[in-house]
Scaffold this motif. Structure first.
Motif, PDB file in Angstrom:
ATOM      1  N   LEU A  77       1.025  -1.191   0.067  1.00 53.45           N
ATOM      2  CA  LEU A  77      -0.021   0.007  -0.121  1.00 53.45           C
ATOM      3  C   LEU A  77       0.741   1.273   0.018  1.00 53.45           C
ATOM      4  N   GLY A  78       0.602   1.985  -0.815  1.00 59.50           N
ATOM      5  CA  GLY A  78       1.402   3.636  -0.976  1.00 59.50           C
ATOM      6  C   GLY A  78       0.797   4.566   0.192  1.00 59.50           C
ATOM      7  N   ALA A  79       1.850   5.277   0.680  1.00 58.38           N
ATOM      8  CA  ALA A  79       1.519   6.308   1.609  1.00 58.38           C
ATOM      9  C   ALA A  79       0.220   7.170   1.361  1.00 58.38           C
ATOM     10  N   ASP A  80       0.357   7.724   0.142  1.00 66.72           N
ATOM     11  CA  ASP A  80      -0.888   8.518  -0.187  1.00 66.72           C
ATOM     12  C   ASP A  80      -2.136   7.506  -0.312  1.00 66.72           C
ATOM     13  N   ALA A  81      -2.115   6.435  -0.772  1.00 65.40           N
ATOM     14  CA  ALA A  81      -3.314   5.568  -0.775  1.00 65.40           C
ATOM     15  C   ALA A  81      -3.928   5.210   0.451  1.00 65.40           C
ATOM     16  N   ARG A  82      -2.561   5.158   1.433  1.00 67.41           N
ATOM     17  CA  ARG A  82      -3.260   4.858   2.776  1.00 67.41           C
ATOM     18  C   ARG A  82      -3.752   6.260   3.521  1.00 67.41           C
ATOM     19  N   ASN A  83      -3.405   7.275   3.252  1.00 72.79           N
ATOM     20  CA  ASN A  83      -4.206   8.516   3.837  1.00 72.79           C
ATOM     21  C   ASN A  83      -5.466   8.803   3.035  1.00 72.79           C
ATOM     22  N   THR A  84      -5.533   8.604   1.870  1.00 72.79           N
ATOM     23  CA  THR A  84      -6.977   8.674   1.388  1.00 72.79           C
ATOM     24  C   THR A  84      -8.027   7.726   1.962  1.00 72.79           C
ATOM     25  N   MET A  85      -7.471   6.359   2.150  1.00 69.08           N
ATOM     26  CA  MET A  85      -8.239   5.606   2.790  1.00 69.08           C
ATOM     27  C   MET A  85      -8.836   5.919   4.232  1.00 69.08           C
ATOM     28  N   LEU A  86      -7.667   6.268   4.849  1.00 66.87           N
ATOM     29  CA  LEU A  86      -8.094   6.832   6.245  1.00 66.87           C
ATOM     30  C   LEU A  86      -9.136   7.842   6.272  1.00 66.87           C
ATOM     31  N   SER A  87      -9.149   8.891   5.377  1.00 69.28           N
ATOM     32  CA  SER A  87     -10.164  10.008   5.293  1.00 69.28           C
ATOM     33  C   SER A  87     -11.571   9.480   4.816  1.00 69.28           C
ATOM     34  N   ALA A  88     -11.514   8.445   3.703  1.00 68.18           N
ATOM     35  CA  ALA A  88     -12.670   7.843   3.273  1.00 68.18           C
ATOM     36  C   ALA A  88     -13.408   7.095   4.282  1.00 68.18           C
ATOM     37  N   MET A  89     -12.808   6.567   5.260  1.00 66.94           N
ATOM     38  CA  MET A  89     -13.461   5.781   6.356  1.00 66.94           C
ATOM     39  C   MET A  89     -14.023   6.530   7.509  1.00 66.94           C
ATOM     40  N   THR A  90     -13.723   7.658   7.493  1.00 66.34           N
ATOM     41  CA  THR A  90     -14.194   8.580   8.735  1.00 66.34           C
ATOM     42  C   THR A  90     -15.688   8.290   9.132  1.00 66.34           C
ATOM     43  N   ASP A  91     -16.579   8.328   8.141  1.00 67.24           N
ATOM     44  CA  ASP A  91     -18.009   8.185   8.527  1.00 67.24           C
ATOM     45  C   ASP A  91     -18.277   6.781   9.040  1.00 67.24           C
ATOM     46  N   ASP A  92     -17.585   5.778   8.455  1.00 66.45           N
ATOM     47  CA  ASP A  92     -17.568   4.323   8.922  1.00 66.45           C
ATOM     48  C   ASP A  92     -17.226   4.141  10.290  1.00 66.45           C
ATOM     49  N   VAL A  93     -16.152   4.783  10.476  1.00 69.35           N
ATOM     50  CA  VAL A  93     -15.655   4.738  11.926  1.00 69.35           C
ATOM     51  C   VAL A  93     -16.428   5.327  12.776  1.00 69.35           C
ATOM     52  N   ALA A  94     -16.984   6.554  12.517  1.00 68.48           N
ATOM     53  CA  ALA A  94     -18.129   7.217  13.381  1.00 68.48           C
ATOM     54  C   ALA A  94     -19.124   6.212  13.785  1.00 68.48           C
ATOM     55  N   ALA A  95     -19.904   5.434  12.797  1.00 62.87           N
ATOM     56  CA  ALA A  95     -20.854   4.513  12.945  1.00 62.87           C
ATOM     57  C   ALA A  95     -20.565   3.700  14.049  1.00 62.87           C
ATOM     58  N   LEU A  96     -19.428   3.308  13.818  1.00 61.39           N
ATOM     59  CA  LEU A  96     -18.953   2.080  14.637  1.00 61.39           C
ATOM     60  C   LEU A  96     -18.889   2.564  16.197  1.00 61.39           C
ATOM     61  N   VAL A  97     -18.443   3.785  16.155  1.00 55.21           N
ATOM     62  CA  VAL A  97     -18.339   4.319  17.812  1.00 55.21           C
ATOM     63  C   VAL A  97     -19.508   4.751  18.171  1.00 55.21           C
ATOM     64  N   LEU A  98     -20.342   5.155  17.404  1.00 54.97           N
ATOM     65  CA  LEU A  98     -21.731   5.742  17.844  1.00 54.97           C
ATOM     66  C   LEU A  98     -22.600   4.468  18.230  1.00 54.97           C
ATOM     67  N   ALA A  99     -22.535   3.368  17.584  1.00 58.66           N
ATOM     68  CA  ALA A  99     -23.076   2.211  17.861  1.00 58.66           C
ATOM     69  C   ALA A  99     -22.887   1.644  19.215  1.00 58.66           C
ATOM     70  N   ASP A 100     -21.480   1.734  19.533  1.00 60.95           N
ATOM     71  CA  ASP A 100     -20.879   1.416  20.828  1.00 60.95           C
ATOM     72  C   ASP A 100     -21.555   2.123  22.034  1.00 60.95           C
ATOM     73  N   ASN A 101     -21.372   3.591  21.632  1.00 64.18           N
ATOM     74  CA  ASN A 101     -21.968   4.380  22.690  1.00 64.18           C
ATOM     75  C   ASN A 101     -23.424   4.175  23.064  1.00 64.18           C
ATOM     76  N   ARG A 102     -24.102   4.152  22.025  1.00 63.59           N
ATOM     77  CA  ARG A 102     -25.710   3.897  21.962  1.00 63.59           C
ATOM     78  C   ARG A 102     -25.792   2.638  22.935  1.00 63.59           C
ATOM     79  N   ALA A 103     -25.105   1.144  22.622  1.00 63.24           N
ATOM     80  CA  ALA A 103     -25.229   0.444  23.282  1.00 63.24           C
ATOM     81  C   ALA A 103     -24.885   0.313  24.844  1.00 63.24           C
ATOM     82  N   GLN A 104     -23.913   0.999  25.251  1.00 57.78           N
ATOM     83  CA  GLN A 104     -23.346   1.182  26.542  1.00 57.78           C
ATOM     84  C   GLN A 104     -24.453   2.213  27.293  1.00 57.78           C
ATOM     85  N   ALA A 105     -25.081   2.995  26.664  1.00 54.58           N
ATOM     86  CA  ALA A 105     -25.821   3.906  27.653  1.00 54.58           C
ATOM     87  C   ALA A 105     -27.147   2.989  27.742  1.00 54.58           C
ATOM     88  N   LEU A 106     -27.403   2.248  26.635  1.00 51.97           N
ATOM     89  CA  LEU A 106     -28.899   1.230  26.800  1.00 51.97           C
ATOM     90  C   LEU A 106     -28.316   0.154  27.998  1.00 51.97           C
TER      91      LEU A 106
END
Length: 307
Positions: A77-106
């Motif tokens: 994997l190239g360094a630029d491709a790695r950085n592009t992928m990290l940026s593109a996954m922002t919303d997916d990571v947020a969804a994983l985190v929010l799901a964890d938070n909701r489940a813990q509050a529940l």
């Protein structure tokens, strides 16, 4: 009362007229004040519950970067491709985190619903964590057994801030035991590991994820979180005690039962059901009770070799 020297405002919990408080910063409220506010009818968790998204996000980021950085170092994997992928996954990571938070509050809401009925079991759990050196009752602001039993006589259970401390301690205890059992290294847990990462990473770097140096720890964290979030504080520990097994065996039985009975779909259906919240909490409790019974059967069968 204002504190001009420090430009801060200090207010006693008993004088706060708000009905709900969410802590947007660490240590904005003392644990004693949280408990006092709860006991007068206010709704509050703790800072480490309300702010858990920050730590959760950092954990996800580190786990992702460990895998991708290895791919870069080894030329896949190239360094630029790695950085592009990290940026593109922002919303997916947020969804994983929010799901964890909701489940813990529940999970806190389910624990709170246990009220006086669950108090003897919770006291036993506190004593266990104390004896294992996992919990300092004085540091965490938890009352003595005598005080807690007096509450029971007044038909009052533990508050959400108190339950939050026990919840986090329980998760840490189970996580450590699951790690020691090596559950994450089992080939059958590959799906559990992959579910902890964004879909794009699974598609493009599956091999790197399966070889992740923190594989066992990641799986242990995810399983411990879900075990407590879905079964509550009491069931897992009582089951281990009743069956004479460790939490690693309980966690394994939980994962097997979850797959056998398609519980992910059932929990999702309850999550999305158009029902009153108290009805929803009752449904979660009923599922946990039935799940505990099936897990007990799995544990006994595993020990005796019966099919």
């Amino acid at each position: 009362v204002g504190d001009p020297a420090n430009d801060r405002l200090r207010v006693d919990a008993e004088t706060v007229r708000a009905r709900v408080i969410g802590e947007g910063a660490n240590l904005g409220i003392t644990q004693a004040a949280r408990i006092a506010f709860s006991q007068k009818g206010g709704r509050i968790n703790t800072d480490f519950i309300d702010n858990s998204a920050g730590v959760d996000c950092s954990d996800n980021e580190v786990n992702i970067k460990i895998a991708l950085n290895k791919e870069v170092r080894e030329g896949r994997l190239g360094a630029d491709a790695r950085n592009t992928m990290l940026s593109a996954m922002t919303d997916d990571v947020a969804a994983l985190v929010l799901a964890d938070n909701r489940a813990q509050a529940l999970a806190l809401s389910i624990a709170e619903r246990g009220g006086v009925r669950a108090l003897p079991s919770i006291i036993r759990l506190i004593e266990r964590f104390e004896s294992e050196g996992r919990l300092d009752r004085k540091v965490e602001g938890l009352a003595s057994n005598d005080e807690l039993l007096r509450r029971a006589q007044d038909l009052r259970g533990l508050t959400r801030p108190e339950l939050a401390v026990i919840l986090s301690t329980a998760k840490r205890a189970i996580q450590q035991d699951v790690e020691a059992a090596g559950l994450g290294r089992d080939a059958l847990m590959e799906g559990e590991l992959l579910a902890a990462f964004p879909h794009a990473m699974v598609e493009q770097h599956r091999a790197a994820l399966l070889a992740h140096q923190l594989r066992n720890e990641i799986v242990a964290t995810k399983v411990a979180n879900r075990l407590i979030n879905r079964m509550g504080l009491v069931h897992p520990f009582e089951l281990a005690e009743e069956e004479g097994v460790g939490m690693g065996e309980v966690a394994a039985a939980f994962v097997v039962a979850e797959q056998l009975f398609g519980l992910a779909g059932l929990w999702a259906a309850i999550d999305d059901a158009d029902v009153a919240e108290q009805v929803r909490l009752t449904l979660y409790e009923e599922v946990a009770v039935e799940l505990r019974a099936h897990m007990a059967d799995l544990i006994r069968n595993a020990v005796t070799g019966r099919s």
